[in-house]
Design an enzyme around this catalytic site. Structure first.
Site, PDB file in Angstrom:
ATOM      1  N   PRO A 101       0.820  -1.217   0.000  1.00  0.00           N
ATOM      2  CA  PRO A 101       0.000   0.000   0.000  1.00  0.00           C
ATOM      3  C   PRO A 101       0.857   1.271   0.000  1.00  0.00           C
ATOM      4  O   PRO A 101       2.014   1.246   0.434  1.00  0.00           O
ATOM      5  CB  PRO A 101      -0.805  -0.105   1.295  1.00  0.00           C
ATOM      6  CG  PRO A 101      -0.015  -1.000   2.175  1.00  0.00           C
ATOM      7  CD  PRO A 101       0.751  -1.932   1.286  1.00  0.00           C
ATOM      8  N   ASP A 102       0.225   2.357  -0.448  1.00  0.00           N
ATOM      9  CA  ASP A 102       0.922   3.654  -0.535  1.00  0.00           C
ATOM     10  C   ASP A 102       0.815   4.376   0.809  1.00  0.00           C
ATOM     11  O   ASP A 102       0.165   5.413   0.922  1.00  0.00           O
ATOM     12  CB  ASP A 102       0.271   4.474  -1.669  1.00  0.00           C
ATOM     13  CG  ASP A 102       0.923   5.830  -1.839  1.00  0.00           C
ATOM     14  OD1 ASP A 102       2.066   6.017  -1.385  1.00  0.00           O
ATOM     15  OD2 ASP A 102       0.266   6.718  -2.442  1.00  0.00           O
ATOM     16  N   ASN A 103       1.441   3.796   1.842  1.00  0.00           N
ATOM     17  CA  ASN A 103       1.336   4.423   3.161  1.00  0.00           C
ATOM     18  C   ASN A 103       2.704   4.511   3.857  1.00  0.00           C
ATOM     19  O   ASN A 103       2.783   4.435   5.078  1.00  0.00           O
ATOM     20  CB  ASN A 103       0.317   3.691   4.041  1.00  0.00           C
ATOM     21  CG  ASN A 103       0.737   2.244   4.305  1.00  0.00           C
ATOM     22  OD1 ASN A 103       1.839   1.832   3.953  1.00  0.00           O
ATOM     23  ND2 ASN A 103      -0.143   1.482   4.921  1.00  0.00           N
TER      24      ASN A 103
END
Ligand code: SPV
Ligand code: MG
Length: 295
Positions: A64-66
């Site tokens: 994920p883009d976190n």
């Protein structure tokens, strides 16, 4: 290949902004997509620079883009692209992390030959901005973020490297006044440019911000990422005051689409005959994408 040494590459974006004013940028997330952005020419058109997106870098890794894909991993991707290209690179620096880490990370990017980093004024677990209000988007205190910019700027060794502040007010549901106020604070702290972002399909908040911002700061570079409001052409955005327009994720999305179509077709057909004709370039073509480079 032309010279891609850090010294000759780093200042290219700054120079382009001085001479050209309108910079068109495409996402590159690995060596191959870097080569596409580097070499593609259509008549007199070409991309000016590359965007190293956190969304694309993490999605290609199945994460994920976190910010779970950490800086060391991002550096590997950046290095892979630096090695085979010469155009300027703008790195998506997410929130910039802890200020104590940011000062080291900007120096690493500067030393590698990257031209700019864009950091966004969010805090807590970073979520992709295009999730908008479907995710928890927490804005950083503007003075804390300004201090991160200030410390980053003073860590730099050259004048070539740009630290651009990305304002997430609209992503977090905040007002126009909040966005403009943050822009003023970040410019005072030394930001070399401002990026304003929106998750809406309607560009009106972006256009209003752009008009007000450019009246106050005609010479500060303004960056837009028109993923959602793509009914506007970049030429219109440039005309209205944008200096850098980034196509942030389109090579990832088109690659995914064609990988899915190909994988499904072969599974269903029990042969690659049609899939390779419909969705794949010939092997010969892929073998020649990478030219010999001994000069
Ligand atoms: C990215 O490409 O990772 C960005 C732009 O930060 S966006 O996905 O629109 O937030
Ligand atoms: Mg990002």
């Amino acid at each position: 290949m032309k010279n891609n040494m850090p010294e000759s590459r780093r200042g290219k974006l700054k120079k382009l902004l001085e001479t050209k004013k309108h910079i068109r940028v495409m996402e590159a997330s690995n060596g191959l997509s870097g080569l596409i952005v580097e070499n593609l020419k259509v008549d007199d058109l070409e991309y000016d620079a590359m965007w190293l997106s956190s969304l694309c870098d993490s999605t290609f890794k199945g994460k994920p883009d976190n910010e779970v894909v950490d800086f060391s991993s991002r550096v590997k991707t950046i290095d892979e692209i630096l090695e085979v290209t010469t155009k300027p690179i703008i790195v998506d620096g997410d929130t910039g992390g802890l200020v104590e880490h940011f000062v080291y990370n900007v120096r690493t990017l500067e030393r590698m030959g990257v031209s700019a980093v864009i950091i966004e004024d969010k805090t807590g677990l970073k979520q992709n901005s295009l999730l908008g209000q479907d995710a928890v988007q927490i804005l950083e205190d503007k003075n804390v973020f300004a201090e991160k910019i200030r410390r980053g700027k003073s860590a730099l060794k050259t004048d070539d490297f740009l630290i651009i502040a990305r304002i997430e007010s609209f992503i977090a549901g905040e007002t126009m006044e909040d966005a403009l106020d943050r822009a003023r604070t970040y410019i005072k702290a030394g930001a070399s440019g401002i990026m304003i972002h929106s998750y809406k399909n309607d560009a009106s908040e972006i256009l209003e911000f752009m008009e007000k911002f450019k009246k106050e700061y005609p010479d500060i570079p303004l960056v837009l990422v028109p993923t959602t409001y793509n009914y506007l052409k970049d030429t219109e955005l440039f005309e209205k005051g944008a200096n850098i327009v980034i196509y942030a994720n389109h090579l990832l999305r088109s690659a995914y689409k064609y990988m899915m179509l190909t994988a499904k077709k072969i599974l269903v057909d029990k042969s690659s005959l049609e899939a390779s004709q419909e969705y794949c370039v010939p092997v010969k073509e892929i073998l020649t994408v990478i030219g010999e480079d001994d000069d």
